[in-house]
Design a protein around this motif. Structure first.
Motif, PDB file in Angstrom:
ATOM      1  N   GLN A   9       0.882  -1.181   0.000  1.00 19.70           N
ATOM      2  CA  GLN A   9       0.000   0.000   0.000  1.00 19.70           C
ATOM      3  C   GLN A   9       0.912   1.221   0.000  1.00 19.70           C
ATOM      4  O   GLN A   9       1.504   1.563   1.031  1.00 19.70           O
ATOM      5  CB  GLN A   9      -0.881  -0.057   1.256  1.00 19.70           C
ATOM      6  N   GLY A  10       1.074   1.853  -1.158  1.00 22.17           N
ATOM      7  CA  GLY A  10       1.940   3.030  -1.257  1.00 22.17           C
ATOM      8  C   GLY A  10       1.170   4.290  -0.904  1.00 22.17           C
ATOM      9  O   GLY A  10       0.084   4.231  -0.331  1.00 22.17           O
ATOM     10  N   LYS A  11       1.751   5.424  -1.264  1.00 23.07           N
ATOM     11  CA  LYS A  11       1.110   6.700  -0.923  1.00 23.07           C
ATOM     12  C   LYS A  11      -0.089   6.998  -1.823  1.00 23.07           C
ATOM     13  O   LYS A  11      -0.989   7.709  -1.422  1.00 23.07           O
ATOM     14  CB  LYS A  11       2.140   7.836  -0.995  1.00 23.07           C
ATOM     15  N   THR A  68       6.602  -1.900 -21.564  1.00 19.89           N
ATOM     16  CA  THR A  68       6.057  -1.410 -20.293  1.00 19.89           C
ATOM     17  C   THR A  68       5.355  -2.560 -19.568  1.00 19.89           C
ATOM     18  O   THR A  68       5.065  -3.600 -20.166  1.00 19.89           O
ATOM     19  CB  THR A  68       5.038  -0.273 -20.502  1.00 19.89           C
ATOM     20  N   HIS A  69       5.025  -2.311 -18.300  1.00 14.03           N
ATOM     21  CA  HIS A  69       4.351  -3.366 -17.513  1.00 14.03           C
ATOM     22  C   HIS A  69       2.852  -3.435 -17.805  1.00 14.03           C
ATOM     23  O   HIS A  69       2.170  -4.332 -17.332  1.00 14.03           O
ATOM     24  CB  HIS A  69       4.602  -3.161 -16.007  1.00 14.03           C
ATOM     25  N   TYR A  70       2.340  -2.511 -18.603  1.00 12.42           N
ATOM     26  CA  TYR A  70       0.897  -2.381 -18.794  1.00 12.42           C
ATOM     27  C   TYR A  70       0.283  -3.574 -19.540  1.00 12.42           C
ATOM     28  O   TYR A  70       0.749  -3.950 -20.610  1.00 12.42           O
ATOM     29  CB  TYR A  70       0.622  -1.094 -19.586  1.00 12.42           C
ATOM     30  N   ARG A  82       2.237  -6.424 -15.528  1.00 15.34           N
ATOM     31  CA  ARG A  82       3.224  -7.485 -15.403  1.00 15.34           C
ATOM     32  C   ARG A  82       3.941  -7.312 -14.065  1.00 15.34           C
ATOM     33  O   ARG A  82       4.328  -6.186 -13.726  1.00 15.34           O
ATOM     34  CB  ARG A  82       4.244  -7.254 -16.516  1.00 15.34           C
ATOM     35  N   GLU A  83       4.097  -8.387 -13.328  1.00 10.54           N
ATOM     36  CA  GLU A  83       4.833  -8.268 -12.055  1.00 10.54           C
ATOM     37  C   GLU A  83       6.312  -8.031 -12.339  1.00 10.54           C
ATOM     38  O   GLU A  83       6.927  -8.778 -13.105  1.00 10.54           O
ATOM     39  CB  GLU A  83       4.666  -9.552 -11.228  1.00 10.54           C
ATOM     40  N   LEU A  84       6.845  -6.982 -11.759  1.00 10.07           N
ATOM     41  CA  LEU A  84       8.265  -6.677 -11.952  1.00 10.07           C
ATOM     42  C   LEU A  84       8.986  -6.752 -10.624  1.00 10.07           C
ATOM     43  O   LEU A  84       8.405  -6.512  -9.559  1.00 10.07           O
ATOM     44  CB  LEU A  84       8.426  -5.248 -12.505  1.00 10.07           C
ATOM     45  N   LYS A  85      10.286  -7.054 -10.713  1.00 15.27           N
ATOM     46  CA  LYS A  85      11.152  -6.892  -9.552  1.00 15.27           C
ATOM     47  C   LYS A  85      11.673  -5.468  -9.701  1.00 15.27           C
ATOM     48  O   LYS A  85      12.487  -5.194 -10.586  1.00 15.27           O
ATOM     49  CB  LYS A  85      12.279  -7.928  -9.634  1.00 15.27           C
ATOM     50  N   LEU A  89      15.069   2.769  -7.999  1.00 15.24           N
ATOM     51  CA  LEU A  89      15.558   4.063  -8.484  1.00 15.24           C
ATOM     52  C   LEU A  89      14.399   4.903  -8.984  1.00 15.24           C
ATOM     53  O   LEU A  89      13.465   4.371  -9.596  1.00 15.24           O
ATOM     54  CB  LEU A  89      16.533   3.861  -9.651  1.00 15.24           C
ATOM     55  N   GLU A  90      14.451   6.199  -8.722  1.00 13.11           N
ATOM     56  CA  GLU A  90      13.538   7.149  -9.354  1.00 13.11           C
ATOM     57  C   GLU A  90      14.358   7.838 -10.423  1.00 13.11           C
ATOM     58  O   GLU A  90      15.323   8.540 -10.113  1.00 13.11           O
ATOM     59  CB  GLU A  90      13.041   8.153  -8.317  1.00 13.11           C
ATOM     60  N   VAL A  91      14.011   7.575 -11.664  1.00 13.67           N
ATOM     61  CA  VAL A  91      14.761   8.156 -12.770  1.00 13.67           C
ATOM     62  C   VAL A  91      13.993   9.411 -13.212  1.00 13.67           C
ATOM     63  O   VAL A  91      12.827   9.333 -13.592  1.00 13.67           O
ATOM     64  CB  VAL A  91      14.902   7.152 -13.936  1.00 13.67           C
ATOM     65  N   TYR A 122      17.821   7.319  -5.168  1.00 16.09           N
ATOM     66  CA  TYR A 122      17.649   5.979  -4.586  1.00 16.09           C
ATOM     67  C   TYR A 122      16.306   5.973  -3.876  1.00 16.09           C
ATOM     68  O   TYR A 122      16.068   6.798  -2.986  1.00 16.09           O
ATOM     69  CB  TYR A 122      18.805   5.689  -3.621  1.00 16.09           C
ATOM     70  N   LYS A 123      15.404   5.071  -4.290  1.00 15.82           N
ATOM     71  CA  LYS A 123      14.040   5.052  -3.749  1.00 15.82           C
ATOM     72  C   LYS A 123      14.055   4.392  -2.371  1.00 15.82           C
ATOM     73  O   LYS A 123      14.077   3.172  -2.259  1.00 15.82           O
ATOM     74  CB  LYS A 123      13.128   4.287  -4.718  1.00 15.82           C
ATOM     75  N   ASN A 124      14.116   5.223  -1.355  1.00 21.08           N
ATOM     76  CA  ASN A 124      14.142   4.721   0.019  1.00 21.08           C
ATOM     77  C   ASN A 124      13.639   5.836   0.934  1.00 21.08           C
ATOM     78  O   ASN A 124      14.398   6.746   1.296  1.00 21.08           O
ATOM     79  CB  ASN A 124      15.582   4.297   0.382  1.00 21.08           C
ATOM     80  N   LEU A 189       9.392  -0.675 -18.271  1.00 19.13           N
ATOM     81  CA  LEU A 189       8.933   0.539 -17.593  1.00 19.13           C
ATOM     82  C   LEU A 189       7.751   0.151 -16.703  1.00 19.13           C
ATOM     83  O   LEU A 189       6.826  -0.523 -17.156  1.00 19.13           O
ATOM     84  CB  LEU A 189       8.487   1.564 -18.643  1.00 19.13           C
ATOM     85  N   GLY A 190       7.796   0.561 -15.421  1.00 23.67           N
ATOM     86  CA  GLY A 190       6.711   0.209 -14.500  1.00 23.67           C
ATOM     87  C   GLY A 190       6.033   1.436 -13.931  1.00 23.67           C
ATOM     88  O   GLY A 190       6.040   2.522 -14.532  1.00 23.67           O
ATOM     89  N   ASP A 191       5.419   1.252 -12.795  1.00 24.26           N
ATOM     90  CA  ASP A 191       4.790   2.298 -11.990  1.00 24.26           C
ATOM     91  C   ASP A 191       3.740   3.104 -12.768  1.00 24.26           C
ATOM     92  O   ASP A 191       2.749   2.541 -13.188  1.00 24.26           O
ATOM     93  CB  ASP A 191       5.857   3.187 -11.347  1.00 24.26           C
TER      94      ASP A 191
END
Ligand code: ATP
Ligand code: TYD
Length: 241
Positions: A9-11, A68-70, A82-85, A89-91, A122-124, A189-191
């Motif tokens: 559950q993200g933002k 893309t993952h769509y 598509r499930e991605l690992k 990173l936020e590019v 760095y996504k953290n 490409l995801g998200d």
């Protein structure tokens, strides 16, 4: 497709398992946040707008050779992907200086950046999403040197495709953030690609048509988002996309 276990559950989005292996379900919620979650609200219908715009751009990019993952829409705010690992990173690609780059470096807000500038964070959340450079990305094993070159090349291509598209709508694509992830078949490409993750300026009036309207209380967020959706819809009807 059935929604299974809630994985994350993200933002602004919730990610669920589905009844098909390798396929996840992403629900675009109406939550909006800024300043690392310090400011938050619920804007009814925002999730639908962002899902629609993301789906549109994933389709558009696929047609132009970007993986893309769509996979498709389940309903107006629910996307099968598509499930991605995910690569943590936020590019960020930038065509015009705005936001954090102006605070950190001696750029003037609105200064054109040509060639475009790509920066990575760095996504953290716990570490405050620090900026990261190529050597660190390789040393941490996030990407191999070849993959890093691929991500950079894809980002520039995506930037060109999106910038050209928005220019047709009378909108400057100032900057945007994308995320990539991998399957056994390579990097995808995801998200999302939405008004939450791009800066968009009306070429005529200079008005923001993106999350800056919310960040800085510049007016009615939903009507700004609606204007982008309407212009994209008109362009689609015109058959140019
Ligand atoms: P931020 O807002 O900083 O990007 P968040 O984690 O709060 O972070 P959300 O968009 O709410 O962001 O959550 C969506 C999550 O799903 C993100 O962590 C994103 O990396 C992840 N994600 C996106 N696409 C996929 C995918 N295809 N497979 C697996 N995870 C994905
Ligand atoms: P940036 O100027 O680095 O940060 P801020 O939005 O805090 O001023 O943002 C550049 C672009 O990337 C902007 O369009 C917003 C988007 N972005 C995200 O979508 N998520 C993020 O976590 C970050 C840092 C940026």
């Amino acid at each position: 497709m059935k929604k299974g276990e809630l994985l994350y559950q993200g933002k602004a989005k919730s990610v669920y398992r589905s009844d098909t292996p390798g396929v996840l379900i992403v629900v675009f919620r109406d939550d909006i946040t800024a300043f690392n979650g310090e400011k938050k609200d619920v804007l009814e219908g925002k999730g639908v707008y962002n899902a629609r715009v993301s789906a549109f751009f994933f389709n558009y990019l696929e047609k132009n050779g970007i993986q893309t993952h769509y996979l498709g829409m389940e309903d107006d705010r629910t996307m099968a992907v598509r499930e991605l690992k995910m690569i943590p990173l936020e590019v960020i690609a930038r065509n015009i200086a705005a936001g954090s780059i102006v605070k950190k470096f001696p750029f003037t807000e609105g200064q054109p950046l040509s060639p475009p500038v790509i920066v990575t964070d760095y996504k953290n959340d716990a570490a405050g999403d620090p900026s990261i450079n190529d050597d660190l990305i390789i040393a941490l094993g996030f990407l191999t040197p070849d993959e890093l070159a691929f991500v950079r090349e894809q980002t520039l291509r995506i930037n060109l495709l999106l910038s050209e598209f928005f220019a047709e709508l009378g909108i400057d694509l100032v900057d945007f953030k994308i995320e990539f992830g991998r399957t056994d078949n390579g990097i995808y490409l995801g998200d999302e690609i939405s008004m939450d993750s791009m800066r968009l300026w009306d070429q005529e009036t200079g008005e923001s048509l993106d999350k800056d309207v919310y960040r800085f209380g510049k007016g009615d967020v939903m009507s700004a988002y609606a204007r982008v959706v309407e212009r994209i819809t008109d362009e689609m009807r015109g058959g140019n996309a």
